[in-house]
Write a protein that holds these residues in place. Structure first.
Motif, PDB file in Angstrom:
ATOM      1  N   UNK A   1     -35.859 124.947  45.351  1.00  0.00           N
ATOM      2  CA  UNK A   1     -35.198 125.492  44.163  1.00  0.00           C
ATOM      3  C   UNK A   1     -33.885 124.768  43.871  1.00  0.00           C
ATOM      4  N   UNK A   2     -33.372 124.013  44.855  1.00  0.00           N
ATOM      5  CA  UNK A   2     -32.126 123.262  44.687  1.00  0.00           C
ATOM      6  C   UNK A   2     -32.365 121.910  44.026  1.00  0.00           C
ATOM      7  N   UNK A   3     -33.635 121.553  43.856  1.00  0.00           N
ATOM      8  CA  UNK A   3     -33.992 120.216  43.396  1.00  0.00           C
ATOM      9  C   UNK A   3     -34.614 120.269  42.004  1.00  0.00           C
ATOM     10  N   UNK A   4     -34.056 119.459  41.104  1.00  0.00           N
ATOM     11  CA  UNK A   4     -34.621 119.321  39.769  1.00  0.00           C
ATOM     12  C   UNK A   4     -35.450 118.050  39.715  1.00  0.00           C
ATOM     13  N   UNK A   5     -36.440 118.035  38.845  1.00  0.00           N
ATOM     14  CA  UNK A   5     -37.306 116.863  38.704  1.00  0.00           C
ATOM     15  C   UNK A   5     -37.369 116.442  37.246  1.00  0.00           C
ATOM     16  N   UNK A   6     -37.104 115.162  36.990  1.00  0.00           N
ATOM     17  CA  UNK A   6     -37.260 114.592  35.653  1.00  0.00           C
ATOM     18  C   UNK A   6     -38.756 114.410  35.436  1.00  0.00           C
ATOM     19  N   UNK A   7     -39.269 114.957  34.329  1.00  0.00           N
ATOM     20  CA  UNK A   7     -40.711 114.906  34.071  1.00  0.00           C
ATOM     21  C   UNK A   7     -41.008 114.403  32.669  1.00  0.00           C
ATOM     22  N   UNK A   8     -42.155 113.731  32.540  1.00  0.00           N
ATOM     23  CA  UNK A   8     -42.726 113.384  31.225  1.00  0.00           C
ATOM     24  C   UNK A   8     -41.726 112.669  30.322  1.00  0.00           C
ATOM     25  N   UNK A   9     -40.997 111.718  30.904  1.00  0.00           N
ATOM     26  CA  UNK A   9     -39.957 110.975  30.192  1.00  0.00           C
ATOM     27  C   UNK A   9     -40.598 109.791  29.483  1.00  0.00           C
ATOM     28  N   UNK A  10     -40.523 109.786  28.161  1.00  0.00           N
ATOM     29  CA  UNK A  10     -41.145 108.699  27.400  1.00  0.00           C
ATOM     30  C   UNK A  10     -40.334 108.400  26.149  1.00  0.00           C
ATOM     31  N   UNK A  11     -40.100 107.101  25.908  1.00  0.00           N
ATOM     32  CA  UNK A  11     -39.388 106.636  24.718  1.00  0.00           C
ATOM     33  C   UNK A  11     -40.319 105.709  23.949  1.00  0.00           C
ATOM     34  N   UNK A  12     -40.428 105.950  22.657  1.00  0.00           N
ATOM     35  CA  UNK A  12     -41.244 105.115  21.782  1.00  0.00           C
ATOM     36  C   UNK A  12     -40.816 103.651  21.906  1.00  0.00           C
ATOM     37  N   UNK A  13     -41.804 102.761  21.922  1.00  0.00           N
ATOM     38  CA  UNK A  13     -41.532 101.334  22.130  1.00  0.00           C
ATOM     39  C   UNK A  13     -40.463 100.783  21.189  1.00  0.00           C
ATOM     40  N   UNK A  14     -40.573 101.113  19.904  1.00  0.00           N
ATOM     41  CA  UNK A  14     -39.654 100.549  18.913  1.00  0.00           C
ATOM     42  C   UNK A  14     -38.216 101.036  19.096  1.00  0.00           C
TER      43      UNK A  14
ATOM     44  N   UNK B   1     -50.183 104.932  29.827  1.00  0.00           N
ATOM     45  CA  UNK B   1     -49.524 106.125  30.375  1.00  0.00           C
ATOM     46  C   UNK B   1     -50.215 107.367  29.839  1.00  0.00           C
ATOM     47  N   UNK B   2     -50.611 108.252  30.729  1.00  0.00           N
ATOM     48  CA  UNK B   2     -51.300 109.481  30.324  1.00  0.00           C
ATOM     49  C   UNK B   2     -50.393 110.712  30.361  1.00  0.00           C
ATOM     50  N   UNK B   3     -49.147 110.534  30.797  1.00  0.00           N
ATOM     51  CA  UNK B   3     -48.331 111.728  31.044  1.00  0.00           C
ATOM     52  C   UNK B   3     -47.833 112.439  29.794  1.00  0.00           C
ATOM     53  N   UNK B   4     -47.782 111.768  28.642  1.00  0.00           N
ATOM     54  CA  UNK B   4     -47.377 112.478  27.425  1.00  0.00           C
ATOM     55  C   UNK B   4     -48.519 113.406  26.992  1.00  0.00           C
TER      56      UNK B   4
ATOM     57  N   UNK C   1     -34.809 112.859  18.123  1.00  0.00           N
ATOM     58  CA  UNK C   1     -35.258 112.616  16.754  1.00  0.00           C
ATOM     59  C   UNK C   1     -34.393 111.552  16.101  1.00  0.00           C
ATOM     60  N   UNK C   2     -35.029 110.738  15.245  1.00  0.00           N
ATOM     61  CA  UNK C   2     -34.281 109.743  14.485  1.00  0.00           C
ATOM     62  C   UNK C   2     -33.850 110.334  13.142  1.00  0.00           C
ATOM     63  N   UNK C   3     -33.213 109.511  12.313  1.00  0.00           N
ATOM     64  CA  UNK C   3     -32.703 109.979  11.010  1.00  0.00           C
ATOM     65  C   UNK C   3     -33.813 110.477  10.095  1.00  0.00           C
ATOM     66  N   UNK C   4     -35.029 109.924  10.275  1.00  0.00           N
ATOM     67  CA  UNK C   4     -36.173 110.341   9.449  1.00  0.00           C
ATOM     68  C   UNK C   4     -36.832 111.601   9.997  1.00  0.00           C
ATOM     69  N   UNK C   5     -36.229 112.162  11.055  1.00  0.00           N
ATOM     70  CA  UNK C   5     -36.744 113.377  11.689  1.00  0.00           C
ATOM     71  C   UNK C   5     -38.059 113.159  12.439  1.00  0.00           C
ATOM     72  N   UNK C   6     -38.283 111.926  12.909  1.00  0.00           N
ATOM     73  CA  UNK C   6     -39.458 111.635  13.741  1.00  0.00           C
ATOM     74  C   UNK C   6     -39.080 111.805  15.203  1.00  0.00           C
ATOM     75  N   UNK C   7     -39.984 112.386  15.961  1.00  0.00           N
ATOM     76  CA  UNK C   7     -39.795 112.510  17.402  1.00  0.00           C
ATOM     77  C   UNK C   7     -40.011 111.132  18.023  1.00  0.00           C
ATOM     78  N   UNK C   8     -38.972 110.564  18.657  1.00  0.00           N
ATOM     79  CA  UNK C   8     -39.066 109.208  19.200  1.00  0.00           C
ATOM     80  C   UNK C   8     -38.982 109.168  20.718  1.00  0.00           C
ATOM     81  N   UNK C   9     -38.659 110.296  21.340  1.00  0.00           N
ATOM     82  CA  UNK C   9     -38.601 110.337  22.800  1.00  0.00           C
ATOM     83  C   UNK C   9     -38.723 111.786  23.252  1.00  0.00           C
ATOM     84  N   UNK C  10     -39.213 111.922  24.477  1.00  0.00           N
ATOM     85  CA  UNK C  10     -39.377 113.251  25.053  1.00  0.00           C
ATOM     86  C   UNK C  10     -39.099 113.144  26.547  1.00  0.00           C
ATOM     87  N   UNK C  11     -38.592 114.215  27.116  1.00  0.00           N
ATOM     88  CA  UNK C  11     -38.349 114.243  28.557  1.00  0.00           C
ATOM     89  C   UNK C  11     -38.033 115.659  28.977  1.00  0.00           C
ATOM     90  N   UNK C  12     -38.406 115.982  30.203  1.00  0.00           N
ATOM     91  CA  UNK C  12     -38.202 117.344  30.665  1.00  0.00           C
ATOM     92  C   UNK C  12     -37.528 117.422  32.016  1.00  0.00           C
TER      93      UNK C  12
END
Length: 150
Positions: free
Chosen positions: A77-90, A30-33, A58-69
């Motif tokens: 303008x009435x339509x929103x788009x989910x973008x760059x949604x990624x969750x760390x494998x673990x 995946x190249x989108x991140x 963020x997890x308890x250790x303050x690591x970024x584990x997922x991102x999404x926009x």
């Protein structure tokens, strides 16, 4: 907030440590991140238009584990788009993606009547349809849509 994870709205992506997410996502093909980071650096997508937002989990250790926009879709303008949604494998199957998508849907309802996204994996298809998204090509460059209007 859910147990050991918390959702934050990212106001400056360049202040976040995305290295691990970029590396892992590239290894998965995946190249989108990486595109998320590059577009942000270049200013082509900063998730800062009306109704838009970028989220990190963020997890308890303050690591970024997922991102999404959430972006305004260029077609309407009435339509929103989910973008760059990624969750760390673990962190998959621990409710992280659910937490992130629920936040995006909640915030999208304030500005949009429809939420769309594009995915090309079967796992993601199952994930999004479990939230009520419909698979279909009614919207340009989208594989799934969800009516979130009143």
């Amino acid at each position: 907030m859910m147990g050991k994870y918390r959702v934050i709205t990212i106001t400056n992506l360049l202040e976040q440590d995305l290295h691990t997410l970029v590396q892992e996502s590239k290894e998965e093909g995946f190249r989108f991140v990486e595109r998320l980071l590059n577009d942000y650096r270049e200013g082509t997508n900063r998730f800062n238009k009306q109704g838009e937002a970028l989220y990190g989990i963020y997890n308890e250790e303050n690591d970024l584990v997922a991102v999404g926009g959430l972006n305004v879709d260029p077609s309407s303008a009435e339509t929103g788009r989910v973008r760059r949604f990624y969750v760390k494998k673990e962190c998959r199957n621990e409710g992280v993606g659910t937490l992130l998508l629920k936040q995006i849907i909640l915030d999208a309802r304030r500005s949009f009547s429809v939420l769309i996204l594009h995915t090309d994996t079967e796992k993601a298809d199952h994930f999004y349809t479990s939230f009520g998204f419909t698979r279909g090509n009614q919207y340009p460059n989208a594989t799934h849509y969800l009516d979130i209007g009143e």
